[in-house]
Write a protein that holds these residues in place. Structure first.
Motif, PDB file in Angstrom:
ATOM      1  N   SER B  53      80.167 -74.244  68.515  1.00 40.27           N
ATOM      2  CA  SER B  53      80.564 -73.500  68.769  1.00 40.27           C
ATOM      3  C   SER B  53      81.947 -73.031  69.437  1.00 40.27           C
ATOM      4  N   GLY B  73      76.415 -68.565  77.683  1.00 44.06           N
ATOM      5  CA  GLY B  73      76.547 -67.120  77.582  1.00 44.06           C
ATOM      6  C   GLY B  73      76.734 -66.405  78.835  1.00 44.06           C
ATOM      7  N   THR B  92      74.188 -61.462  72.282  1.00 41.69           N
ATOM      8  CA  THR B  92      74.298 -61.406  73.564  1.00 41.69           C
ATOM      9  C   THR B  92      75.982 -61.868  73.703  1.00 41.69           C
ATOM     10  N   GLU B  93      76.577 -61.350  73.121  1.00 39.40           N
ATOM     11  CA  GLU B  93      77.911 -61.078  73.353  1.00 39.40           C
ATOM     12  C   GLU B  93      78.731 -59.774  74.157  1.00 39.40           C
ATOM     13  N   CYS B 110      81.995 -69.312  73.950  1.00 41.26           N
ATOM     14  CA  CYS B 110      80.803 -69.978  73.441  1.00 41.26           C
ATOM     15  C   CYS B 110      79.692 -69.260  72.323  1.00 41.26           C
ATOM     16  N   GLN B 111      79.852 -68.083  71.863  1.00 41.04           N
ATOM     17  CA  GLN B 111      78.783 -67.501  71.266  1.00 41.04           C
ATOM     18  C   GLN B 111      79.280 -67.280  69.487  1.00 41.04           C
TER      19      GLN B 111
END
Lengths: 151, 367
Positions: B53, B73, B92-93, B110-111
């Motif tokens: 990541s 996340g 997820t973001e 992180c994603q």
């Protein structure tokens, strides 16, 4: 009932020390879906819904949010206080968003019942019908909660 | 019959092992992104092994974006602008990004998986953020639920920070807590003491980190700290100052006052500290002592929940009604607030009503 991989992940996130110190399941030996289903039956018997309960909790939290350090008196019977500390918590169901570490304490002066909840409690009741397991520090018994909020 | 069953088991195991081997090979060669470049602000380029990541790749190269969840996340704090590369925004973001942020290329680092060269923009201050190994030097009980903990830096041995900034403290596994947790706390010591930081930490019900600090941390324990973070800092102007804090919100204000004592100031300053009861007051003598240190400083503790019987001759109620006596020239007044969002909202409203410009009200609302 067989546990899905998604349920396993949720249950893992509800264990002590993952999101909160003592987790969300307490000493409850029932499976997560049993906890939710049995509390849903109680709501049904009371003639209410998880969204009605959550709306009422949100109403009290919002009404006391800016009265920091001091309780507010709402609708004559309710003494409500909301304390906020630093930080936010994620939902153990992996639902989007973060929830402020708020603690709302409500005392119903008419019947003497006191309950407390967090911003995450409101979300979990509204979206997931989850009142936490018996023995969990923030377990909300639906019957007691209903009496505190509506009578 | 038994031989046949054993044969079948062996064949099944063999096929499984073969498939696992093929999968490992595929993972190694098909997902091998090689060395990728991360261009930061068009000024600095770092080479990283692809496949990890963006957050972890930057951390490996000692570039520390803030992250409260360790890259899972779930906290939404590790945002940065991705100018090019990085692939599409993941589902997820999206919950953590506003429509403005999405249109400006803001992502959760992180994603974002590094699969090719990528260009990002981050604030220059991020380069000052380091990971420190530190040792617990002193633990002071300020109230029944607030402690002051001083950490001495081991490696690196010194930290540069501005008053009002915060660090992230990493817990160690303890009791039921099986994994490390990271939490942010404002620095309460002065920046001139570069070999240490003091944090003021209130015990939070069910708090993983605060319980660790209050019940498990001992003098001599080693910890990891990253920082400094944040843009809540004292502006270098000549404007009058109103400080308002509650609870552990005293930390950044203490740092600011200690700093001003070293650098010197003639600014008019009033510090309102809101607490519920006498038992919630702390460092009171130290704060009153600043009235003798500075030319024009007043400390005003205000108790909101003090019963008529309690031993308190000072101000009662909320802090807002007392502002009008402290603010002489509202247009030339800066306010520095640290506390709960409820307090920040109420205080901001009160200050604006008295004419303090909104752009001169700075706050840290326990975010």
């Amino acid at each position: 009932m067989k546990e899905t991989p998604q349920e396993s992940k949720i249950i893992a996130r509800m264990q002590a020390g993952v999101i909160t110190l003592n987790g969300f399941l307490g000493s409850d030996t029932r499976h997560l879906h049993e906890i939710i289903a049995e509390d849903a039956k109680v709501l049904s018997a009371l003639g209410t819904s998880q969204s009605e309960i959550a709306d009422r909790m949100q109403y009290f939290s919002d009404a006391s949010f800016e009265s920091y350090d001091t309780p507010v008196f709402i609708e004559d019977n309710y003494e409500v206080e909301t304390d906020v500390v630093r930080g936010k918590l994620p939902c153990p169901f992996s639902h989007a968003g973060l929830y402020r570490k708020t603690l709302t304490t409500l005392h119903n002066r008419a019947n003497g019942i006191s309950v407390r909840w967090t911003a995450l409690s409101i979300h979990m009741i509204r979206e997931h019908g989850f009142f936490e397991g018996i023995g969990s520090p923030f377990r909300l018994d639906p019957q007691k909660l209903y009496k505190a909020l509506f009578t | 019959m038994i031989i046949q069953i054993a044969k079948d088991i062996l064949i099944t195991c063999g096929i499984s092992a073969f498939l696992a081997f093929i999968l490992t090979l595929a993972q190694k060669y098909l997902n091998n992104y090689g060395i990728c470049k991360i261009d930061i602000n068009g000024k600095r380029s770092i080479d990283v092994e692809g496949g990890s990541s963006l957050l972890n790749s930057l951390t490996d190269k000692q570039v520390f974006l803030p992250s409260a969840c360790g890259g899972r996340g779930s906290c939404g704090t590790c945002k940065c602008k991705v100018v090019s590369g990085g692939g599409p925004v993941l589902p997820t973001e999206k919950p953590f990004l506003s429509s403005t942020e999405l249109s400006n290329g803001i992502r959760l680092s992180c994603q974002v998986k590094i699969k090719s060269d990528i260009r990002i923009d981050i604030p220059e201050a991020i380069f000052n953020i380091r990971k420190y190994r530190a040792v617990v030097h002193e633990i002071l009980d300020y109230t029944y639920d607030i402690k002051g903990i001083t950490f001495k830096m081991i490696e690196p041995g010194q930290i540069d920070f501005k008053t009002g900034q915060y660090v992230q403290l990493e817990t160690k596994p303890y009791g039921k807590v099986k994994q490390k947790t990271v939490r942010a706390y404002s620095i309460s010591s002065k920046p001139q003491e570069k070999d240490r930081v003091q944090l003021i930490i209130r015990l939070v019900p069910e708090g993983i980190c605060t319980t660790w600090v209050h019940n498990h941390l001992q003098v001599g324990d080693e910890v990891n700290i990253t920082g400094p973070y944040g843009d809540f800092y004292l502006r270098d102007t000549k404007a009058d100052i109103i400080f308002v804090a509650g609870g552990s919100g005293k930390a950044p204000i203490k740092s600011m006052l200690e700093d001003l004592q070293v650098v010197g100031t003639t600014r008019k300053m009033t510090y309102f500290f809101g607490a519920r009861d006498v038992k919630d007051l702390y460092l009171t003598e130290e704060m009153y002592a600043y009235e003798k240190v500075f030319d024009d400083f007043k400390y005003e503790p205000v108790l909101s929940h003090c019963s008529p019987e309690c031993q308190w001759d000072g101000k009662r109620g909320y802090v807002m009604p007392y502002f009008k006596d402290a603010i002489i020239d509202p247009k030339n007044t800066e306010a520095y607030l640290c506390g709960s969002p409820g307090m920040i909202n109420a205080v901001t409203k009160g200050l604006k009503e008295l004419g303090v410009p909104a752009d001169k009200i700075y706050f840290d609302s326990f975010g």
